[in-house]
Design a protein around this motif. Structure first.
Motif, PDB file in Angstrom:
ATOM      1  N   ALA A  90     -22.784  44.762 -16.974  1.00  0.00           N
ATOM      2  CA  ALA A  90     -23.728  45.747 -17.171  1.00  0.00           C
ATOM      3  C   ALA A  90     -22.957  47.074 -17.847  1.00  0.00           C
ATOM      4  CB  ALA A  90     -23.939  46.452 -15.856  1.00  0.00           C
ATOM      5  N   ALA A  91     -21.614  47.031 -17.711  1.00  0.00           N
ATOM      6  CA  ALA A  91     -20.780  48.214 -18.353  1.00  0.00           C
ATOM      7  C   ALA A  91     -20.871  47.764 -20.124  1.00  0.00           C
ATOM      8  CB  ALA A  91     -19.591  48.331 -17.860  1.00  0.00           C
ATOM      9  N   LEU A  92     -20.661  46.481 -20.291  1.00  0.00           N
ATOM     10  CA  LEU A  92     -20.339  46.029 -21.617  1.00  0.00           C
ATOM     11  C   LEU A  92     -21.758  46.079 -22.297  1.00  0.00           C
ATOM     12  CD1 LEU A  92     -19.362  44.208 -24.047  1.00  0.00           C
ATOM     13  CD2 LEU A  92     -20.072  41.983 -22.697  1.00  0.00           C
ATOM     14  N   VAL A  93     -22.954  45.839 -21.549  1.00  0.00           N
ATOM     15  CA  VAL A  93     -24.493  46.140 -22.278  1.00  0.00           C
ATOM     16  C   VAL A  93     -24.426  47.543 -22.523  1.00  0.00           C
ATOM     17  CG1 VAL A  93     -26.706  46.048 -21.720  1.00  0.00           C
ATOM     18  CG2 VAL A  93     -25.301  44.061 -21.157  1.00  0.00           C
ATOM     19  N   GLU A  94     -24.132  48.408 -21.776  1.00  0.00           N
ATOM     20  CA  GLU A  94     -24.016  50.028 -22.126  1.00  0.00           C
ATOM     21  C   GLU A  94     -23.377  50.205 -23.554  1.00  0.00           C
ATOM     22  OE1 GLU A  94     -23.000  52.181 -18.719  1.00  0.00           O
ATOM     23  OE2 GLU A  94     -24.450  51.816 -17.476  1.00  0.00           O
ATOM     24  N   GLU A  95     -22.177  49.582 -23.417  1.00  0.00           N
ATOM     25  CA  GLU A  95     -21.163  49.827 -24.685  1.00  0.00           C
ATOM     26  C   GLU A  95     -22.127  49.246 -25.803  1.00  0.00           C
ATOM     27  OE1 GLU A  95     -18.427  51.260 -25.298  1.00  0.00           O
ATOM     28  OE2 GLU A  95     -17.666  51.538 -23.283  1.00  0.00           O
ATOM     29  N   SER A  99     -23.576  51.204 -29.433  1.00  0.00           N
ATOM     30  CA  SER A  99     -22.851  51.055 -30.851  1.00  0.00           C
ATOM     31  C   SER A  99     -23.692  51.603 -31.936  1.00  0.00           C
ATOM     32  CB  SER A  99     -22.511  49.726 -30.637  1.00  0.00           C
ATOM     33  OG  SER A  99     -21.614  49.263 -29.837  1.00  0.00           O
ATOM     34  N   ASP A 100     -23.194  52.010 -32.794  1.00  0.00           N
ATOM     35  CA  ASP A 100     -23.976  52.204 -34.095  1.00  0.00           C
ATOM     36  C   ASP A 100     -24.757  50.834 -34.553  1.00  0.00           C
ATOM     37  OD1 ASP A 100     -23.132  54.866 -34.179  1.00  0.00           O
ATOM     38  OD2 ASP A 100     -21.299  54.470 -35.282  1.00  0.00           O
ATOM     39  N   GLY A 101     -25.789  51.076 -35.057  1.00  0.00           N
ATOM     40  CA  GLY A 101     -26.423  49.820 -35.629  1.00  0.00           C
ATOM     41  C   GLY A 101     -27.301  49.022 -34.567  1.00  0.00           C
ATOM     42  N   VAL A 102     -27.406  49.313 -33.143  1.00  0.00           N
ATOM     43  CA  VAL A 102     -27.801  48.817 -32.241  1.00  0.00           C
ATOM     44  C   VAL A 102     -28.930  49.539 -31.478  1.00  0.00           C
ATOM     45  CG1 VAL A 102     -27.719  47.611 -29.790  1.00  0.00           C
ATOM     46  CG2 VAL A 102     -25.652  47.196 -31.605  1.00  0.00           C
ATOM     47  N   ILE A 103     -29.930  48.923 -31.256  1.00  0.00           N
ATOM     48  CA  ILE A 103     -31.103  49.985 -30.745  1.00  0.00           C
ATOM     49  C   ILE A 103     -30.913  49.816 -29.407  1.00  0.00           C
ATOM     50  CG2 ILE A 103     -33.751  50.056 -30.509  1.00  0.00           C
ATOM     51  CD1 ILE A 103     -33.865  49.041 -33.246  1.00  0.00           C
ATOM     52  N   GLU A 104     -30.870  48.684 -28.700  1.00  0.00           N
ATOM     53  CA  GLU A 104     -30.674  48.367 -27.285  1.00  0.00           C
ATOM     54  C   GLU A 104     -30.470  47.069 -26.860  1.00  0.00           C
ATOM     55  OE1 GLU A 104     -34.408  48.366 -23.749  1.00  0.00           O
ATOM     56  OE2 GLU A 104     -34.936  47.808 -25.897  1.00  0.00           O
ATOM     57  N   ALA A 105     -29.772  46.900 -25.823  1.00  0.00           N
ATOM     58  CA  ALA A 105     -28.985  45.802 -25.201  1.00  0.00           C
ATOM     59  C   ALA A 105     -29.620  45.888 -23.738  1.00  0.00           C
ATOM     60  CB  ALA A 105     -27.676  45.629 -25.316  1.00  0.00           C
TER      61      ALA A 105
END
Length: 859
Positions: A90-95, A99-105
């Motif tokens: 879950a913490a990795l998904v938040e990272e 991140s720049d260039g990512v809308i959502e994980a």
């Protein structure tokens, strides 16, 4: 042209170091340009103006967050995920999301919990709804009872009022007869009755207001229940639509996260995907294996690998055997390396302004390497023959460049024209691919007629040791009774039948050709991209790897969110009813509520035939679906794009084949001044193409000999392979036809009988053409195990096609047919002979002008 090339060859020989240094400077310049200006290559294929591209452009404009590129990540824990591992993921998904260039994980565990609890929440909501409905019914009963009491009170009030009015009338009638005291008492009683009625009226009014408030509250409750009922119904419909969606496998050992990227082009930004992988590799908890889909891991930094080098080694061995000297064998390799260095460097430099797919430079590398070696070989071999006959060094270099170089230029021109003609398909990425490859071939020709003469001048007599000179002299004979062509000529019908049977057997699978573009199943089995694809297929369904995106556009924006939701569900239910659809997820609404987006998961993988049928069914039914719901429906996404591109390429294939065959007839008519030779050569070309197609289909689509060629999953054939294969094979087939056939024609023109001329011309060119064909096959075979998997069937098809065309068609079928035709083979109507220009491919006119005694057909 021959005279011009003669002067070019002599100048290069006389100014050898200036020529060599010029090439070194040119290589340095293009290498600098490629290193500083090149952009990352792409594995995405698109066609501007296509239906899927128009829909995608609309989606980017209306719902940009739904149009970004999507990558998939899988997490695997053999014993299931612990609470600590879930928290770290879950913490990795938040990272990733930050991140720049990512809308959502997406957090797979949160999403799965929502999916799992949805039925329970719906059931709980229905129970609460029933409780609320029962409460409303009880309230309605109480209100009805109060209504009855209020009605009874009103009746009593009216009765009291009537009685009071009667008393007042009686009092008024008898007032004159009553004593004052009695009258006052009667009036007091009437006033008291009036007050009592007024108090009762007030009580009734208050009760009526209370009843009205109760009714309003009941209606509000009913509206709330109706709204809750609608929401529950919609939630249940959505649950049915998404039945089958999972983010965590049923056994709890695999989780799948999706990352939506802020990308506007056909491919993802490598810097963004590299950051995603870096975070994943650093933050993934211990005991969990992480894998990334091909969209995230595509690495095109290395265009070649160890396998391709094997072909070069084989080519070097063939050159060593043919030329008998390491020094001489090295010249064609240097020529080829210089040509592809400049050609590829220029192409990569141009990638700064032209979008280029990863296959473009690899195809250019393949061709540049093969023709660069072959073209230099023809010139070197001609030069060696002339030296063996005593010609002076620079005279020999100049003449070899003017004669064999002229043939090389013409042959290269046919390859360039065939490749450049890929632009007529109207498909941009295919046109770029053809132009890049054609440019590299052009550079190879340029290197052959400039750099090769300069290198030959540097080597001097070392290109031909004395012991080899005698060997070459013994081989330079005009014996028409020996050799392969002579044996073919003895039994021409048997040779023709043998070629047709072998090529026909190879071509049997060709009609089953099915086109497509690569997906994760075509990645190497040890790659993380393949593991991701395989893991998703086994745990979440193959269709999850290649969803279809549907976009519905309303004529007028929807009035409110409830209307939008209802329309979404109606459309989604109709989409799910289509055969081969697994589930449908509404996943986007534009801000002005006039555009809706849906994600459709097919039952099978993106390259399966059922998915192709599904996309065709969806497109065919778009008008009917739109008319039913008052919307316009379009489809996009990688799966639709691949199918649409494959369909367009399939439609363009017959046209391109017709252009190429027509071109071959014209070119060969000019070269050989014959009607029959071009027809026979073109028929031979079609035989080669059919055999190559059949072999590719057998291995890569049907899976025959899959283990031998490292095909771990058979599937559809790369959609642009047939057109590319036709273009390349045409050019190379014309090469061999020119080098073999021109010798036959020259022998016939100089008085040799037609049948004998076939053998004489064949013998003068066969040895070097055989070596050239073996080199071609070797180079292309090296790409059968290329790093870039989509290149492998191209390498196989070209290797098989050249093998069939050179040894079966050009060296067996053509001599057999020409032998049967005899003098008719060289027939040309007089009127046509007068209007055709004289194309002196072999430079015979130049030799006559120079007064040399070297046979023109010797290469």
């Amino acid at each position: 042209m021959a005279s011009f090339l003669y002067r070019v060859g002599r100048w290069a020989a006389e100014h050898r170091w200036a020529t060599i240094v010029s090439w070194i400077v040119l290589i340095a310049l293009v290498a600098t340009g490629a290193a500083t200006l090149s952009r990352p290559l792409s594995d995405e294929f698109t066609i501007e103006g296509s239906r899927f591209q128009q829909v995608l452009d609309q989606l980017r404009e209306e719902i940009p967050e739904s149009a970004g590129g999507i990558g998939t990540v899988t997490f695997t824990a053999e014993d299931g995920f612990t609470d600590e591992q879930r928290a770290e993921i879950a913490a990795l998904v938040e990272e990733w999301t930050a991140s720049d260039g990512v809308i959502e994980a997406t957090d797979p565990f949160v999403t799965q919990e929502q999916l799992d609890t949805a039925p329970e929440q719906i059931a709980q909501g229905r129970a609460e709804l029933e409780t609320g409905r029962a409460g409303l019914e009880a309230g309605r009963a109480e209100l009805d009872a109060a209504e009855e009491q209020l009605a009874a009170g009103r009746a009593q009030l009216e009765a009291g009022r009537a009685e009071l009015e009667a008393q007042r009338e009686q009092l008024e009638a008898t007032a004159a007869q009553l004593p004052p005291a009695a009258l006052a008492q009667a009036e007091q009683q009437l006033a008291a009755g009036e007050q009592q009625l007024t108090a009762s009226q007030a009580e009734l009014d208050a009760a009526e207001e209370q009843l009205a408030a109760g009714r309003a509250e009941l209606e509000a409750g009913e509206e709330e229940l109706a709204g809750a009922q609608t929401q529950l119904d919609q939630a249940e419909r959505l649950s049915e639509l998404t039945d089958g969606v999972r983010q965590v496998s049923e056994d709890g050992t695999v989780a799948m996260a999706q990352i939506r990227f802020d990308s506007t082009g056909g491919s993802l930004d490598p810097e963004v995907t590299e950051e995603v992988q870096r975070l994943g590799d650093e933050l993934t908890p211990a005991g969990v294996q992480i894998d990334y889909s091909a969209e995230i891991t595509t690495d095109l930094a290395s265009l070649v690998g160890p396998a391709e080098a094997i072909g070069v080694v084989v080519a070097a061995v063939v050159l060593l055997v043919l030329l008998g000297s390491l020094v001489a064998a090295g010249l064609p390799l240097i020529n080829a390396v210089a040509g592809i260095a400049v050609g590829l460097g220029a192409a990569l430099t141009l990638s700064a302004v032209v979008e280029m797919t990863s296959v473009s430079p690899v195809l250019a590398l393949m061709l540049g390497l093969a023709v660069g070696i072959d073209y230099a070989l023809f010139i070197i071999n001609r030069h060696r023959v002339q030296l063996a006959q005593g010609m002076a060094l620079r005279d020999s270099i100049a003449l070899a460049t003017g004669t064999a170089g002229n043939a090389v230029t013409f042959a290269g021109g046919t390859v360039i024209i065939a490749l450049a003609a890929l632009s007529v398909t109207g498909i941009e990425f295919l046109g770029v691919m053809g132009v890049v490859a054609a440019g590299t071939v052009a550079v190879a020709v340029l290197a052959s007629v400039t750099l090769t003469p300069a290198l030959l001048s540097v080597l001097g007599d070392r290109v031909l040791p004395a012991r080899q000179r005698r060997g070459l002299e013994r081989k330079a004979d005009n014996d028409a009774t020996h050799g392969w062509a002579a044996r073919v000529q003895r039994r021409p019908w048997l040779a023709i039948l043998g070629v047709v049977l072998v090529a026909g057997a190879l071509a049997i699978p060709a009609p089953q050709l099915r086109l497509g573009l690569p997906d994760g199943s075509q990645e190497p089995p040890e790659s993380t991209a393949y593991r991701t694809f395989d893991t998703i297929r086994d745990n979440f369904g193959a269709g999850a790897s290649g969803p279809v995106i549907a976009v519905a556009t309303l004529d007028e924006p929807a009035a409110d969110d409830a209307t939008v939701t209802e329309l979404q569900l109606d459309i989604a239910e109709d989409l799910k009813a289509v055969e081969n659809v697994d589930y449908v997820v509404p996943f986007g609404v534009s801000e002005d509520r006039d555009t809706l987006a849906f994600q459709i998961a097919p039952v099978d993988g993106p390259s399966e035939e059922s998915t192709v049928e599904l996309v065709h069914d969806l497109i065919d039914g778009a008008d009917a679906l739109g008319a039913e719901h008052g919307v316009q429906v379009g489809y996009t996404g990688a799966t639709v794009a691949n199918i649409d591109i494959s369909d367009q390429l399939a439609d363009a294939l017959p046209i391109y084949l017709l252009i190429v065959v027509g071109l071959s007839l014209v070119l060969l008519l000019l070269v050989f001044r014959s009607v029959w030779v071009p027809l026979v050569a073109s028929v031979g070309f079609l035989i080669s193409v059919a055999a190559a197609f059949g072999g590719v289909v057998a291995v890569y689509q049907l899976g025959y000999l899959a283990g031998v060629f490292d095909v771990h999953e058979a599937g559809p054939i790369l959609s642009f392979l047939p057109i590319a294969l036709i273009g390349v094979l045409f050019g190379l087939a014309m090469d061999y036809q020119v080098f073999l056939g021109s010798g036959m024609r020259e022998a016939f023109v100089h008085g040799t009988p037609a049948r004998q001329a076939v053998v004489v011309g064949f013998n003068h060119s066969a040895r070097v053409v055989t070596a050239a064909a073996i080199i071609m096959v070797s180079v292309f075979s090296g790409f059968v195990f290329a790093e870039l998997t989509m290149v492998r069937p191209i390498g196989f098809g070209l290797a098989l096609g050249i093998l069939v065309d050179a040894f079966l068609v050009r060296m067996t079928f053509i001599p057999a047919v020409l032998s049967l035709l005899g003098e008719k083979a060289w027939w040309l109507p007089r009127w046509l002979d007068k209007i055709l220009p004289n194309v002196d491919v072999e430079g015979a006119k130049l030799e006559r002008q120079l007064g040399t005694g070297v046979a023109p057909q010797q290469h």
